[in-house]
Design a protein around this motif. Structure first.
Motif, short mmCIF file in Angstrom:
data_model
loop_
_atom_site.label_atom_id
_atom_site.label_comp_id
_atom_site.label_asym_id
_atom_site.label_seq_id
_atom_site.Cartn_x
_atom_site.Cartn_y
_atom_site.Cartn_z
N THR A 84 0.80 -1.22 0.00
CA THR A 84 0.00 0.00 0.00
C THR A 84 0.83 1.27 0.00
N GLY A 85 2.14 1.15 -0.10
CA GLY A 85 2.97 2.35 -0.18
C GLY A 85 4.26 2.23 0.58
N SER A 86 5.18 3.13 0.27
CA SER A 86 6.45 3.17 0.99
C SER A 86 6.24 3.93 2.30
N TYR A 87 7.00 3.58 3.29
CA TYR A 87 6.85 4.17 4.61
C TYR A 87 8.18 4.03 5.33
N PRO A 88 8.62 5.04 6.06
CA PRO A 88 7.96 6.31 6.32
C PRO A 88 8.21 7.31 5.19
N LYS A 89 7.37 8.32 5.17
CA LYS A 89 7.52 9.42 4.22
C LYS A 89 7.94 10.64 5.03
N ILE A 90 9.24 10.80 5.15
CA ILE A 90 9.80 11.89 5.94
C ILE A 90 10.57 12.80 4.98
N ASN A 91 10.43 14.10 5.14
CA ASN A 91 11.19 15.03 4.31
C ASN A 91 12.67 14.70 4.40
N GLY A 92 13.27 14.50 3.25
CA GLY A 92 14.70 14.23 3.21
C GLY A 92 15.10 12.82 3.62
N SER A 93 14.13 11.92 3.83
CA SER A 93 14.50 10.56 4.23
C SER A 93 15.14 9.83 3.06
N PRO A 94 16.10 8.96 3.35
CA PRO A 94 16.72 8.19 2.26
C PRO A 94 15.71 7.22 1.66
N LYS A 95 16.03 6.72 0.48
CA LYS A 95 15.13 5.76 -0.17
C LYS A 95 14.82 4.59 0.76
N PHE A 103 11.93 1.15 18.27
CA PHE A 103 10.98 2.07 17.66
C PHE A 103 9.62 1.85 18.33
N PHE A 104 8.67 2.73 18.03
CA PHE A 104 7.37 2.69 18.69
C PHE A 104 6.25 2.44 17.70
N VAL A 105 5.24 1.70 18.15
CA VAL A 105 4.00 1.48 17.41
C VAL A 105 2.94 2.29 18.14
N ILE A 106 2.14 3.05 17.40
CA ILE A 106 1.10 3.89 17.99
C ILE A 106 -0.23 3.49 17.37
N LEU A 107 -1.09 2.93 18.18
CA LEU A 107 -2.42 2.51 17.74
C LEU A 107 -3.46 3.41 18.39
N ASP A 108 -4.12 4.22 17.59
CA ASP A 108 -5.18 5.11 18.08
C ASP A 108 -6.52 4.53 17.66
N MET A 109 -7.13 3.80 18.58
CA MET A 109 -8.41 3.15 18.26
C MET A 109 -9.57 4.14 18.22
N ALA A 118 10.25 6.71 15.64
CA ALA A 118 11.59 6.31 16.08
C ALA A 118 12.47 7.54 16.22
N ASN A 119 13.40 7.48 17.15
CA ASN A 119 14.36 8.57 17.37
C ASN A 119 13.66 9.92 17.53
N GLY A 120 12.49 9.91 18.16
CA GLY A 120 11.75 11.15 18.38
C GLY A 120 11.06 11.70 17.15
N ILE A 121 11.04 10.94 16.05
CA ILE A 121 10.40 11.38 14.81
C ILE A 121 9.12 10.57 14.59
N TYR A 122 8.01 11.27 14.49
CA TYR A 122 6.72 10.64 14.19
C TYR A 122 6.62 10.47 12.68
N PHE A 123 6.35 9.26 12.22
CA PHE A 123 6.35 8.96 10.78
C PHE A 123 5.01 9.22 10.09
N GLY A 124 4.00 9.56 10.84
CA GLY A 124 2.68 9.79 10.26
C GLY A 124 1.85 8.52 10.24
N VAL A 125 0.62 8.65 9.81
CA VAL A 125 -0.33 7.53 9.79
C VAL A 125 0.07 6.55 8.70
#
Length: 156
Positions: A84-95, A103-109, A118-125
């Motif tokens: 369903t897509g590449s992840y994470p999509k971070i500005n300037g992230s390497p391929k 790292f952390f998993v965040i489940l918002d039910m 990871a490393n204090g960076i939220y990767f988005g939904v």
């Protein structure tokens, strides 16, 4: 909690948490060292109907309509055997983003979303549309030659 998979030839296994989540926000830390990840390294959530074992070497988490997962080696999201897509999509992230050993998993039910950090960076939904389900943490266990200490899980 630490989970292990002992070597088993020609098989793939998943480990699913015992507690399902239906509401609120849940965060858990994954401690999984890069050299121990193997080729089917999927982290995510699943319903109680998701398969946990298969003969042969298969990617179980992403092949089911009952699970949603992030391949932390290939940086891809999967659900129902569909990339369903590449992840994470971070500005300037390497391929290929190298996911750290923790790292952390965040489940918002309440919102019905699954995200990672990871490393204090939220990767988005990574996934949405999960509201109304009962979901459990899940990881694919794939190792042929050694005992794999998989996850040190801290759920809050």
């Amino acid at each position: 909690m630490t989970m292990y998979r002992h070597p088993a030839s020609d098989s793939t296994d998943c480990i699913r948490g015992k507690t399902g989540f239906t509401r609120n926000v849940h965060v858990w830390e994954i401690g999984w060292k890069k050299p121990q990840r193997g080729t089917h390294t999927i982290v995510g959530v699943a319903t109680s109907s998701a398969p946990l074992h298969a003969r042969g070497y298969k990617a179980l988490v992403e092949n089911s309509s009952e699970s949603w997962g992030w391949d932390v080696v290939k940086n891809k999201l999967y659900h129902k055997s569909i990339h369903t897509g590449s992840y994470p999509k971070i500005n300037g992230s390497p391929k290929i983003f190298i996911v750290p050993d923790k790292f952390f998993v965040i489940l918002d039910m309440d919102k019905g979303t699954l995200s990672f950090m990871a490393n204090g960076i939220y990767f988005g939904v990574a996934f949405d549309g999960l509201k109304g389900k009962t979901l459990y943490p899940i990881v694919t266990m794939y190792s042929v030659t050694y005992v794999t200490p998989l996850v040190n899980l801290k759920i809050s």
